[in-house]
Design a protein around this motif. Structure first.
Motif, mmCIF file in Angstrom:
data_model
loop_
_atom_site.group_PDB
_atom_site.id
_atom_site.type_symbol
_atom_site.label_atom_id
_atom_site.label_comp_id
_atom_site.label_asym_id
_atom_site.label_seq_id
_atom_site.Cartn_x
_atom_site.Cartn_y
_atom_site.Cartn_z
ATOM 1 N N ALA A 54 0.676 5.314 1.548
ATOM 2 C CA ALA A 54 0.084 5.069 2.863
ATOM 3 C C ALA A 54 -0.775 3.808 2.840
ATOM 4 N N ASP A 55 -1.600 3.658 1.801
ATOM 5 C CA ASP A 55 -2.429 2.458 1.680
ATOM 6 C C ASP A 55 -1.573 1.194 1.616
ATOM 7 N N TYR A 56 -0.486 1.284 0.859
ATOM 8 C CA TYR A 56 0.403 0.136 0.735
ATOM 9 C C TYR A 56 0.990 -0.245 2.089
ATOM 10 N N PHE A 57 1.489 0.738 2.827
ATOM 11 C CA PHE A 57 2.037 0.432 4.150
ATOM 12 C C PHE A 57 0.972 -0.164 5.061
ATOM 13 N N LEU A 58 -0.217 0.411 5.063
ATOM 14 C CA LEU A 58 -1.275 -0.088 5.944
ATOM 15 C C LEU A 58 -1.586 -1.557 5.662
#
Length: 513
Positions: free
Chosen positions: A495-499
């Motif tokens: 999720a952090d990577y996508f954000l």
């Protein structure tokens, strides 16, 4: 025999609140969500989370050969719906990851259109498929074989009474087509209502339910199907800042008194008008997705479906929940999307995540409706195929054993609340919405007009996100909504990577603009 967990709510679980770590993550990559940062985005893409899986080396035909065959021998629609100016040539998948023929890895946040529920080639599901393939590939249900009975009993345990009679199909369109037939036979009525902006399939009959011009052909279809206004509290006529069951609300002003949603009242009033003017006094059915899928993760105001179900049943109709995209724990708080609306439909249709990518669908209904349908002979050659049933059974086991539904709630809530921060920075993000890992991000020209961001601009951002290693979808009436419906095994690190990727893609677009 099987202990049902379908009714077990996980609303009490809290997501891991990692806003500070996310901001540090963005700061380290030079993409901190501040207006001043938009002028100086990092020249380096965010770093992809580690993965301990090694894909096989691709040794097949060239990309040029594949495109030539796609153009020459595959139906023309495949080129029409191909994402990206520079297509992705997928070779292998593992859990939330995909690899292309060149060995490049992608984080899959679209899951084959919300279809990979527990992960690409999940070991437990793969083992079940291989075991069944070595035992019995196919025989029809004119014979009695274990997998279909084991699966039907297990699936029924995940549904509330009286939804206990199961018909197995091969797709969502087929399931919805069958539900239409059931409703008409049972009620003796013909007309069926659904929402504008809906998608319920592409068969001749279900095209009548589907309310989006892009999917229509200039031929008669779906006789007896009518649409009522979609109660969209962001883009619709009525809506406010406390209307929907989502971690993120719209930014529209709301003047509703405590405990009352005027949007619900207004949209129900409009439904009453449709019932009074567009259909006979007795109808067969009302179709609704708990959250619209292809329509762009559109959510309705609280209590709308409960009130709508009452009106439909007063007019002799049955209520049908299309769970093709929302079922099997994807919404996080509940196993089925309809449970979030505090309703029990008369018929439930499902597909996609039911088989984690294996072609399968189902219709579940009550003994009373099933009895009416038994007046004729219904036979499906491949419905309840032994391999399909074994795969689907392993999917249910995996969801239960691995806490997939709870993970959808945790990671999905985190994603939405962090994207809400991006919405407050970027003028082109109009709305963030959804539940669990059924998420929509609606793109607009500006927040005041809410006019859709042009398709070319949406395509630019989509392409940029892909080039940084993330695959997402798009939908909505104007193709203006990014759709996040990943395998439900994704992690907080993913999720952090996508954000970070999404923030950078938006920054890049704003700089070009």
């Amino acid at each position: 025999m099987y202990k049902a967990i379908a009714g077990a709510s996980v609303r009490g679980l809290s997501g891991s609140h990692r806003g500070e770590s996310f901001l540090r993550f963005l700061s380290s990559s030079g993409t901190l969500c501040q207006k001043s940062a938009l002028k100086h985005p990092s020249s380096h893409p965010p770093e992809m989370p580690a993965c301990d899986f090694t894909p096989e080396e691709y040794k097949g035909m060239s990309k040029d050969q594949m495109l030539q065959i796609r153009r020459q021998f595959c139906n023309p629609m495949t080129m029409k719906v191909t994402f990206y100016k520079r297509p992705v040539f997928i070779h292998q998948g593992h859990m939330q990851w995909l690899w292309d023929v060149d060995g490049r890895r992608y984080l899959d946040l679209f899951a084959g259109v919300a279809t990979i529920s527990v992960g690409h080639c999940h070991p437990r599901v793969t083992e079940a498929a291989v075991k069944q393939l070595k035992t019995l590939w196919h025989t029809t249900n004119i014979y009695v074989y274990p997998p279909i009975h084991e699966y039907c009993e297990k699936l029924a345990s995940y549904l509330p009474d009286p939804l206990k009679v199961i018909y197995l199909t091969n797709s969502g369109s087929e399931a919805n087509d069958l539900a239409m037939l059931m409703a008409r036979l049972y009620t003796g009525n013909f007309d069926i209502l659904t929402f504008g902006n809906s998608y319920h399939g592409s068969s001749t009959q279900t095209l009548g339910l589907t309310s989006n011009a892009a999917y229509k052909y200039p031929l008669p279809s779906g006789l007896g199907c009518s649409n009522t206004m979609c109660p969209d509290v962001y883009r619709g006529i009525w809506g406010g800042s406390h209307c929907r069951d989502s971690p993120v609300q719209t930014t529209r002003d709301c003047s509703c008194p405590q405990g009352c949603c005027l949007a619900t009242d207004h949209y129900i009033g409009q439904l009453k008008q449709t019932l009074a003017t567009s259909v006979p006094s007795r109808i067969a059915a009302f179709f609704a997705e708990p959250i619209q899928g292809v329509g762009g993760a559109v959510q309705y105001p609280k209590n709308y479906l409960k009130e709508a179900y009452k009106l439909v049943r007063e007019r002799g109709g049955v209520c049908i929940a299309d769970e093709v995209q929302t079922g099997f724990g994807r919404t996080g708080s509940d196993f089925w999307g309809f449970q979030g609306h505090d309703v029990i439909p008369d018929i439930v249709t499902m597909a996609k995540g039911i088989g984690n990518g294996f072609p399968m669908g189902a219709v579940v209904t009550t003994p009373e409706i099933a009895a009416a349908f038994a007046k004729g002979v219904h036979f499906n050659t491949f419905g309840g195929n032994p391999v399909a049933c074994s795969v689907a059974s392993a999917v249910l086991d995996t969801i239960t054993l691995e806490g997939t539904q709870q993970n959808s709630l945790k990671v999905g809530t985190y994603l939405m609340t962090e994207m809400e921060k991006l919405r407050d920075v970027y003028e082109i993000i109009g709305d963030v919405r959804g539940k669990g890992l059924q998420i929509g991000v609606e793109m607009v020209k500006d927040k005041s007009s809410r006019d859709p961001l042009p398709a070319e601009a949406v395509g630019e951002i989509l392409e940029d996100v892909k080039d940084m290693g993330v695959l997402i979808g798009k939908g909505g009436l104007y193709g203006q909504t990014f759709r996040l419906k990943p395998p439900m095994c994704i992690t907080m690190e993913d999720a952090d990577y996508f954000l970070a990727v999404f923030n950078k893609a938006l920054s890049n677009y704003m700089e070009r603009k």
